[in-house]
Design a protein around this motif. Structure first.
Motif, PDB file in Angstrom:
ATOM      1  N   THR A   7       0.826  -1.211   0.000  1.00 49.43           N
ATOM      2  CA  THR A   7       0.000   0.000   0.000  1.00 49.43           C
ATOM      3  C   THR A   7       0.860   1.260   0.000  1.00 49.43           C
ATOM      4  OG1 THR A   7      -0.132  -0.059   2.411  1.00 49.43           O
ATOM      5  CG2 THR A   7      -1.932  -1.130   1.180  1.00 49.43           C
ATOM      6  N   ASN A   8       2.173   1.071  -0.025  1.00 49.24           N
ATOM      7  CA  ASN A   8       3.072   2.230  -0.068  1.00 49.24           C
ATOM      8  C   ASN A   8       4.335   1.851  -0.843  1.00 49.24           C
ATOM      9  OD1 ASN A   8       5.085   1.067   1.821  1.00 49.24           O
ATOM     10  ND2 ASN A   8       3.420   1.279   3.302  1.00 49.24           N
ATOM     11  N   THR A  10       7.522   1.856   0.014  1.00 44.64           N
ATOM     12  CA  THR A  10       8.492   1.025   0.733  1.00 44.64           C
ATOM     13  C   THR A  10       8.141  -0.451   0.612  1.00 44.64           C
ATOM     14  OG1 THR A  10       8.940   2.821   2.269  1.00 44.64           O
ATOM     15  CG2 THR A  10       9.570   0.613   2.980  1.00 44.64           C
ATOM     16  N   ASP A  11       6.883  -0.779   0.797  1.00 43.09           N
ATOM     17  CA  ASP A  11       6.467  -2.174   0.660  1.00 43.09           C
ATOM     18  C   ASP A  11       6.551  -2.639  -0.789  1.00 43.09           C
ATOM     19  OD1 ASP A  11       6.046  -2.585   3.349  1.00 43.09           O
ATOM     20  OD2 ASP A  11       3.887  -2.194   3.259  1.00 43.09           O
ATOM     21  N   SER A  12       6.247  -1.743  -1.721  1.00 40.79           N
ATOM     22  CA  SER A  12       6.367  -2.091  -3.138  1.00 40.79           C
ATOM     23  C   SER A  12       7.809  -2.425  -3.488  1.00 40.79           C
ATOM     24  CB  SER A  12       5.888  -0.936  -4.016  1.00 40.79           C
ATOM     25  OG  SER A  12       4.521  -0.700  -3.853  1.00 40.79           O
TER      26      SER A  12
END
Length: 168
Positions: A7-8, A10-12
């Motif tokens: 959902t952001n 950094t996670d992507s």
């Protein structure tokens, strides 16, 4: 799954990092999606390029060459050069490929960048610093790239000093 659930940014990025090691059609689809989502943010695209340059998959040197032709890459921009070619030089497996393709890629870039930004070229040359620690074939290939740098017409004092010290 991690990339799809992100959902952001950094996670992507974390999801993409896992995909760099996977030979799957989903890998390219995720990298294309990420590019399309962040194509207007050069610093994020630096991460996108760096992840691809750090891949352990065969063909990474060719992928880096292809990315060097991408509109997001600019050889005159130190951040772009470091994010793509610098990341590749840190990719131990593919930079040190037995056929010398990794050395050739980084060496060509250094020779091109030297007239544009001597500080970047001399810093990137450090990738060849440990050339004596490798097997004779790789030593010869790395030494050849360093010697080729010294033959640049109008070589910068920065690169001349670094390459000379490494060979000395």
């Amino acid at each position: 799954a991690h990339y799809r659930a992100a959902t952001n940014m950094t996670d992507s990025i974390a999801g993409l990092a896992a995909l760099t090691r996977m030979d799957s059609p989903k890998r390219q689809a995720a990298f294309d999606h990420f590019h399309d989502r962040f194509k207007n943010d050069p610093l994020v695209l630096d991460k996108w390029m760096g992840l691809q340059a750090g891949s352990c998959l065969p063909g990474t040197a060719d992928a880096v060459r292809k990315l060097m032709k991408h509109s997001a890459y600019d050889v005159k921009n130190p951040n772009r050069v470091r994010s793509l070619v610098g990341a590749f030089a840190g990719n131990h497996l593919r930079f040190h490929a037995a056929d010398g393709s990794g050395y050739a890629l980084v060496g060509e870039t250094i020779r091109t960048v030297d007239s544009i930004n001597p500080q970047v070229s001399s810093r990137m040359a450090a990738a060849f610093e440990a050339w004596r620690r490798y097997d004779p074939k790789r030593q010869a290939l790395m030494r050849g790239e360093l010697e080729s740098m010294l033959k640049i017409e109008g070589i910068s004092p920065n690169l001349f000093e670094v390459a000379t010290k490494m060979l000395g």
